[in-house]
Design a protein around this motif. Sequence first.
Motif, mmCIF file in Angstrom:
data_model
loop_
_atom_site.group_PDB
_atom_site.id
_atom_site.type_symbol
_atom_site.label_atom_id
_atom_site.label_comp_id
_atom_site.label_asym_id
_atom_site.label_seq_id
_atom_site.Cartn_x
_atom_site.Cartn_y
_atom_site.Cartn_z
ATOM 1 N N VAL A 172 -14.365 -6.206 -9.256
ATOM 2 C CA VAL A 172 -13.464 -7.022 -8.439
ATOM 3 C C VAL A 172 -13.493 -6.507 -7.009
ATOM 4 C CG1 VAL A 172 -11.063 -7.718 -8.086
ATOM 5 C CG2 VAL A 172 -11.969 -7.526 -10.406
ATOM 6 N N THR A 173 -13.523 -7.414 -6.058
ATOM 7 C CA THR A 173 -13.420 -7.031 -4.652
ATOM 8 C C THR A 173 -11.947 -6.835 -4.310
ATOM 9 O OG1 THR A 173 -15.439 -8.229 -4.034
ATOM 10 C CG2 THR A 173 -13.857 -7.753 -2.269
ATOM 11 N N ALA A 174 -11.606 -5.599 -3.943
ATOM 12 C CA ALA A 174 -10.218 -5.299 -3.569
ATOM 13 C C ALA A 174 -9.898 -5.918 -2.225
ATOM 14 C CB ALA A 174 -10.002 -3.788 -3.528
ATOM 15 N N PHE A 175 -10.759 -5.715 -1.249
ATOM 16 C CA PHE A 175 -10.636 -6.370 0.044
ATOM 17 C C PHE A 175 -11.903 -6.166 0.861
ATOM 18 C CE2 PHE A 175 -7.682 -2.639 -0.019
ATOM 19 C CZ PHE A 175 -8.526 -1.711 0.545
ATOM 20 N N ARG A 176 -12.041 -7.028 1.851
ATOM 21 C CA ARG A 176 -13.086 -6.913 2.870
ATOM 22 C C ARG A 176 -12.397 -7.030 4.220
ATOM 23 N NH1 ARG A 176 -17.151 -11.446 0.676
ATOM 24 N NH2 ARG A 176 -18.237 -11.072 2.647
ATOM 25 N N PHE A 177 -12.905 -6.323 5.199
ATOM 26 C CA PHE A 177 -12.287 -6.363 6.527
ATOM 27 C C PHE A 177 -13.332 -6.007 7.577
ATOM 28 C CE2 PHE A 177 -11.528 -2.204 4.610
ATOM 29 C CZ PHE A 177 -12.039 -1.338 5.566
ATOM 30 N N LYS A 178 -13.024 -6.355 8.819
ATOM 31 C CA LYS A 178 -13.905 -6.020 9.929
ATOM 32 C C LYS A 178 -13.195 -5.054 10.878
ATOM 33 C CE LYS A 178 -16.617 -10.301 9.946
ATOM 34 N NZ LYS A 178 -17.003 -11.494 10.740
ATOM 35 N N LEU A 179 -13.970 -4.067 11.363
ATOM 36 C CA LEU A 179 -13.452 -3.112 12.335
ATOM 37 C C LEU A 179 -14.163 -3.311 13.671
ATOM 38 C CD1 LEU A 179 -13.226 0.166 10.206
ATOM 39 C CD2 LEU A 179 -11.381 -1.431 10.774
ATOM 40 N N THR A 180 -13.427 -3.097 14.745
ATOM 41 C CA THR A 180 -14.006 -3.174 16.080
ATOM 42 C C THR A 180 -14.681 -1.847 16.424
ATOM 43 O OG1 THR A 180 -12.030 -2.337 17.194
ATOM 44 C CG2 THR A 180 -12.123 -4.711 16.733
ATOM 45 N N GLU A 181 -15.295 -1.784 17.589
ATOM 46 C CA GLU A 181 -15.941 -0.548 18.034
ATOM 47 C C GLU A 181 -14.945 0.572 18.234
ATOM 48 O OE1 GLU A 181 -18.249 -1.425 21.479
ATOM 49 O OE2 GLU A 181 -19.776 -2.540 20.352
ATOM 50 N N ARG A 182 -13.681 0.242 18.437
ATOM 51 C CA ARG A 182 -12.639 1.256 18.595
ATOM 52 C C ARG A 182 -12.007 1.646 17.262
ATOM 53 N NH1 ARG A 182 -10.164 2.175 23.356
ATOM 54 N NH2 ARG A 182 -8.129 2.198 22.325
ATOM 55 N N GLY A 183 -12.524 1.082 16.159
ATOM 56 C CA GLY A 183 -11.979 1.405 14.844
ATOM 57 C C GLY A 183 -10.708 0.660 14.522
ATOM 58 N N GLU A 184 -10.464 -0.450 15.207
ATOM 59 C CA GLU A 184 -9.263 -1.242 14.957
ATOM 60 C C GLU A 184 -9.596 -2.428 14.059
ATOM 61 O OE1 GLU A 184 -8.315 -2.188 18.948
ATOM 62 O OE2 GLU A 184 -7.314 -0.265 19.348
ATOM 63 N N LEU A 185 -8.629 -2.827 13.250
ATOM 64 C CA LEU A 185 -8.812 -3.969 12.356
ATOM 65 C C LEU A 185 -8.897 -5.246 13.180
ATOM 66 C CD1 LEU A 185 -8.876 -5.016 9.407
ATOM 67 C CD2 LEU A 185 -6.386 -5.244 9.578
ATOM 68 N N GLU A 186 -9.970 -5.998 12.954
ATOM 69 C CA GLU A 186 -10.141 -7.266 13.665
ATOM 70 C C GLU A 186 -9.154 -8.279 13.096
ATOM 71 O OE1 GLU A 186 -13.717 -10.442 13.871
ATOM 72 O OE2 GLU A 186 -14.251 -8.406 14.538
ATOM 73 N N PRO A 187 -8.335 -8.888 13.933
ATOM 74 C CA PRO A 187 -7.316 -9.830 13.432
ATOM 75 C C PRO A 187 -7.935 -10.963 12.612
ATOM 76 C CG PRO A 187 -6.938 -9.310 15.755
ATOM 77 C CD PRO A 187 -8.273 -8.717 15.390
ATOM 78 N N GLY A 188 -7.302 -11.253 11.480
ATOM 79 C CA GLY A 188 -7.751 -12.357 10.633
ATOM 80 C C GLY A 188 -8.968 -12.061 9.779
ATOM 81 N N SER A 189 -9.456 -10.803 9.779
ATOM 82 C CA SER A 189 -10.685 -10.495 9.043
ATOM 83 C C SER A 189 -10.432 -9.978 7.628
ATOM 84 C CB SER A 189 -11.506 -9.451 9.814
ATOM 85 O OG SER A 189 -10.834 -8.194 9.834
ATOM 86 N N LEU A 190 -9.193 -9.697 7.285
ATOM 87 C CA LEU A 190 -8.882 -9.117 5.975
ATOM 88 C C LEU A 190 -8.806 -10.207 4.913
ATOM 89 C CD1 LEU A 190 -8.084 -6.544 4.377
ATOM 90 C CD2 LEU A 190 -5.710 -7.056 4.960
ATOM 91 N N HIS A 191 -9.638 -10.079 3.870
ATOM 92 C CA HIS A 191 -9.617 -11.041 2.763
ATOM 93 C C HIS A 191 -10.207 -10.365 1.521
ATOM 94 C CE1 HIS A 191 -14.003 -11.832 2.902
ATOM 95 N NE2 HIS A 191 -13.854 -11.639 4.206
ATOM 96 N N ALA A 192 -10.228 -11.087 0.404
ATOM 97 C CA ALA A 192 -10.728 -10.530 -0.856
ATOM 98 C C ALA A 192 -11.755 -11.449 -1.509
ATOM 99 C CB ALA A 192 -9.568 -10.264 -1.812
ATOM 100 N N LEU A 193 -12.522 -12.150 -0.718
ATOM 101 C CA LEU A 193 -13.594 -12.989 -1.262
ATOM 102 C C LEU A 193 -14.618 -12.090 -1.947
ATOM 103 C CD1 LEU A 193 -14.689 -15.901 -1.431
ATOM 104 C CD2 LEU A 193 -15.979 -15.412 0.659
ATOM 105 N N HIS A 194 -14.947 -12.403 -3.202
ATOM 106 C CA HIS A 194 -15.781 -11.506 -4.006
ATOM 107 C C HIS A 194 -17.179 -11.325 -3.409
ATOM 108 C CE1 HIS A 194 -17.188 -9.268 -7.423
ATOM 109 N NE2 HIS A 194 -18.178 -10.123 -7.625
ATOM 110 N N LYS A 195 -17.607 -10.054 -3.386
ATOM 111 C CA LYS A 195 -18.953 -9.698 -2.978
ATOM 112 C C LYS A 195 -19.453 -8.623 -3.937
ATOM 113 C CE LYS A 195 -21.678 -7.773 0.825
ATOM 114 N NZ LYS A 195 -21.642 -7.228 2.203
ATOM 115 N N PRO A 196 -20.441 -8.906 -4.777
ATOM 116 C CA PRO A 196 -20.912 -7.884 -5.723
ATOM 117 C C PRO A 196 -21.586 -6.715 -4.989
ATOM 118 C CG PRO A 196 -22.326 -9.810 -5.775
ATOM 119 C CD PRO A 196 -21.169 -10.166 -4.896
ATOM 120 N N LEU A 197 -21.186 -5.511 -5.334
ATOM 121 C CA LEU A 197 -21.774 -4.307 -4.726
ATOM 122 C C LEU A 197 -22.561 -3.488 -5.744
ATOM 123 C CD1 LEU A 197 -18.870 -3.048 -2.426
ATOM 124 C CD2 LEU A 197 -20.811 -4.518 -1.844
#
Length: 202
Positions: A172-197
């Motif tokens: 199960v994908t717990a979450f996916r998110f994007k970080l900026t170059e400063r290590g900050e969470l990119e607004p609106g990027s947090l979700h849990a759409l499944h991605k097999p790893l």
Amino acid sequence: MFDPWNDADDSGTVFRDMITLALAGFVCMVLLLLPHVNPPGEEGKGVAATEPPGNVIIEARWDDKLRTDVDLWVQAPGDVPVGYSNKSGLIFNLLRDDLGSYADPTEINFETAFSRGIPPGEYAINVHLFRNLDNVFPIFVRVVARVKAEHESGAATIAATRVRLDHEGQEVTAFRFKLTERGELEPGSLHALHKPLRSARK
């Protein structure tokens, strides 16, 4: 009877005096060196005790009483998935691969991965139920992602969730998110759409 012309008594006294002086000198040297053996640290400098290693820290925790092997899988931008069968990539390292209470001397069911640096882009975090010897379902896993940017004094939690696992082999994908170059969470990027790893580790 004491004989003033006999040197035997004088040599014994000289020997004892020499030993006493040598011992006193040794004790003085030890006392002088003691403050330098373990100097007190400066306040706020205890990095190992207060600041976690790595920049992106992912933690998974589940019921300590169960002989349940839950695996944490993580993927940094442009890197390979990292988990129990591939414990290191260019960015992430899996530092603790927990098998549950089975064959584990500790009482904590816990896995963690740390990154080297914070490359900008998307991060994916999965949990996989490898084995459940107690056959107790469902299994709930608490997953937390923290980021320690270079300009910050500590690691800030950017995402936390509780994942439900219903059968062995489930990923199960717990979450996916994007970080900026400063290590900050990119607004609106947090979700849990499944991605097999796990299946994409090669």
